[in-house]
Design an enzyme around this catalytic site. Structure first.
Site, mmCIF file in Angstrom:
data_model
loop_
_atom_site.group_PDB
_atom_site.id
_atom_site.type_symbol
_atom_site.label_atom_id
_atom_site.label_comp_id
_atom_site.label_asym_id
_atom_site.label_seq_id
_atom_site.Cartn_x
_atom_site.Cartn_y
_atom_site.Cartn_z
ATOM 1 N NE ARG A 87 -3.686 2.181 2.755
ATOM 2 C CZ ARG A 87 -2.937 3.305 4.064
ATOM 3 N NH1 ARG A 87 -2.561 3.073 4.711
ATOM 4 N NH2 ARG A 87 -4.250 3.784 3.838
ATOM 5 C CG HIS A 131 -0.917 9.675 3.153
ATOM 6 N ND1 HIS A 131 -1.239 8.081 3.761
ATOM 7 C CD2 HIS A 131 -0.651 9.636 4.235
ATOM 8 C CE1 HIS A 131 -0.981 7.409 4.994
ATOM 9 N NE2 HIS A 131 -0.718 8.589 5.488
ATOM 10 C CD GLU A 176 -4.245 8.007 9.410
ATOM 11 O OE1 GLU A 176 -4.051 8.876 9.951
ATOM 12 O OE2 GLU A 176 -4.261 6.832 10.144
ATOM 13 C CG ASN A 305 -4.932 3.337 8.760
ATOM 14 O OD1 ASN A 305 -4.959 2.238 8.187
ATOM 15 N ND2 ASN A 305 -5.040 4.972 8.753
ATOM 16 C CE1 TYR A 307 0.324 3.022 13.672
ATOM 17 C CE2 TYR A 307 -1.643 4.463 12.820
ATOM 18 C CZ TYR A 307 -0.361 3.907 12.583
ATOM 19 O OH TYR A 307 0.526 3.378 11.250
ATOM 20 C CD GLU A 371 -1.772 4.011 8.321
ATOM 21 O OE1 GLU A 371 -1.610 4.549 9.192
ATOM 22 O OE2 GLU A 371 -1.718 5.277 7.308
HETATM 23 O O1 IFM Z 1 2.319 7.791 10.012
HETATM 24 C C1 IFM Z 1 1.405 8.064 9.702
HETATM 25 C C2 IFM Z 1 0.454 7.615 9.077
HETATM 26 O O2 IFM Z 1 0.446 8.640 7.598
HETATM 27 C C3 IFM Z 1 -1.208 7.389 9.085
HETATM 28 N N1 IFM Z 1 -1.272 6.968 10.020
HETATM 29 C C4 IFM Z 1 -0.833 7.603 11.179
HETATM 30 C C5 IFM Z 1 0.388 6.937 11.161
HETATM 31 C C6 IFM Z 1 1.077 6.704 12.199
HETATM 32 O O3 IFM Z 1 1.425 8.248 12.640
#
Ligand code: IFM
Length: 466
Positions: A87, A131, A176, A305, A307, A371
């Protein structure tokens, strides 16, 4: 159950379904460099990173990981990993420098070469159109708060489909849009650095419209079998307690963090509670008849995505806030447990929660983790090894959470690890390393971290060992 390991250890390996996609992800401004080559013009991130104090150490993406000149070397890394998919994102100012008019041949040639070499290596190209690197000229004309930018994006999508439609397997319109709208125009910690709640809400709507216009343009030009998708950084929102005020705080963040995109794109509606919450800022009259129908053009999958989770309670957050309509009602609490170098809590259960919610809210929509990953303070030791056991633990726990969600009925088709390479981490510059491949930015030398060796094993086995 701990945050790092969301399910009890079993002696059974966790196998993923046949055909599961295993990938890594990157983004143009974060890795390409070559900022002024072959007609590329500045994006909002080139401009923003030059404003003193906006990016740590004054770092810019001018050189980044020099991927523009090292495509073959980087594809060789992916071959070693054994990924099925890659990706990447297309730099809009590299292919259409002013955001208008015909494409620049050399810009397109770069992506032709990248996708050709990927296909020769047996790796499916997954392209994101946006992006975060808006051509500066379009920002100067008003940027995402203006409707015209969505129209321009639709034309850019058509141009890219025409140029690369025969090579790209999956197209993602936006990455995002929450960050681009609310961090870019609300709190101002991302480019272009504006701080207006109204601008952030207008931008969010125009991202939804842009996504719909691009989806329509892609469908019109792409060969049968190509997939169209959208990637959202959905918030796994948790109320601190079950008190009505905390539940209301969670509802507000869900509205302006998640449903602001999910409802227009999947249901063709605006969340009524968001409209109510934001009444002091706007009456949403910038939403025109037909916009929501356009935004809800059917797509083939949703990219997620993830985290870390978001824990909220009643209170208020400091200005300028990205949380339009919620800022005076919500405060954010640190989730317990270990943290990454970003100071983000490690909690894989949040990913499971999100996937199960989407299973229920969006039946029939295939999901892809586009992500997931973690930054740690990695370095190459004198033997040239990069030991990153915390990242391996993070990835293992999150893959186990994905596996558990699949067992619980979520239709998850793939996992893209963020990120292939250490890169330009936006306002943090090069101070945060998300790669599973270490980059020495002085020499551009690439070194597999232990996590890269580990991920190669996961892909080869099709899952996690016992
Ligand atoms: O690096 C970023 C990415 O560009 C978009 N999502 C979160 C990642 C980590 O912060």
């Amino acid at each position: 159950m701990t945050a790092l390991d969301p399910r009890p250890r079993t002696t059974t390996p966790l196998r993923f379904p046949a055909g599961f996609r295993w990938g890594t992800a990157t983004a143009a401004y974060q890795i390409e460099g070559a900022a002024a080559e072959h007609g590329r013009t500045p994006s909002i991130w080139d401009t923003f990173s030059r404003v003193p104090g906006k990016v740590r150490n004054g770092d810019t993406g001018d050189i980044a990981a020099d991927h523009y000149h090292r495509v073959s070397e980087d594809i060789a890394l992916m071959r070693r990993l054994g990924v099925t998919d890659y990706r990447f994102s297309v730099s809009w100012p590299r292919v259409q420098p002013t955001g208008r008019g015909p494409a620049v041949r050399q810009g397109l040639d770069f992506y032709r070469r990248l996708t050709d070499e990927l296909r020769e290596a047996g790796i499916r190209p997954v392209a994101t159109l946006y992006h975060w690197d808006l051509p500066q000229e379009l920002e100067d004309a008003g940027g995402w708060p203006e409707r015209e930018t969505a129209r321009r994006f639709g034309e850019y999508a058509a141009l890219m489909a025409e140029a690369l439609g025969d090579r790209v397997a999956t197209w993602t319109t936006l990455n995002e849009p929450w960050c681009a709208a609310f961090l870019g125009y609300g709190s101002g910690v991302h480019a272009p650095g504006r701080t207006s709640a109204l601008a952030s809400l207008r931008a969010a709507h125009h991202f939804n419209l842009a996504h719909g216009l691009a989806t329509r343009a892609l469908r019109a030009a792409l060969p049968a079998g190509s997939e169209v998708s959208l990637t959202l950084n959905l918030h796994a929102v948790r109320p601190h307690t079950q008190a009505p005020e905390d539940l209301d705080a969670a509802r507000r963040i869900d509205a302006v963090g998640n449903r602001v995109f999910l409802d227009p794109v999947f249901h063709g509606t605006l969340p009524e509670d968001l409209v109510r919450d934001t009444a002091p800022v706007t009456d949403w009259s910038f939403v025109r008849d037909g916009d929501l129908r356009t935004a809800s053009a059917p797509i083939d999958s949703l990219g997620i995505n993830y985290y870390s989770p978001t824990v909220v309670a009643a209170g208020s957050s400091p200005a300028p806030s990205p949380w339009a309509g919620a800022e005076r009602h919500v405060r954010f609490l640190p989730a317990p447990g270990p943290r990454t170098a970003m100071d983000w809590p490690v909690d894989a259960n949040g990913l499971h929660e999100l996937l199960v919610r989407l299973r229920d809210d969006l039946p029939g929509v295939p999901l892809v983790i586009t992500e997931n990953g973690a930054a740690y303070d990695d370095y190459a030791d004198p033997e040239g090894q990069v030991k990153d056991p915390e990242r391996v633990a993070y990835l293992r726990a999150h893959l186990a959470a994905v596996h558990r969600a699949i067992e619980d009925g979520a239709d998850v088709r793939g996992y893209f690890l963020w990120s292939l390479l250490d890169n330009f981490e936006w306002a943090y510059g090069y101070s945060k390393r998300f790669g599973i491949v270490h980059v020495d930015f002085a020499t551009q030398r690439r070194t597999f971290k232990d996590s890269a060796h580990w991920y190669a094993g996961v892909i080869a086995r099709g899952g996690l060992e016992a």
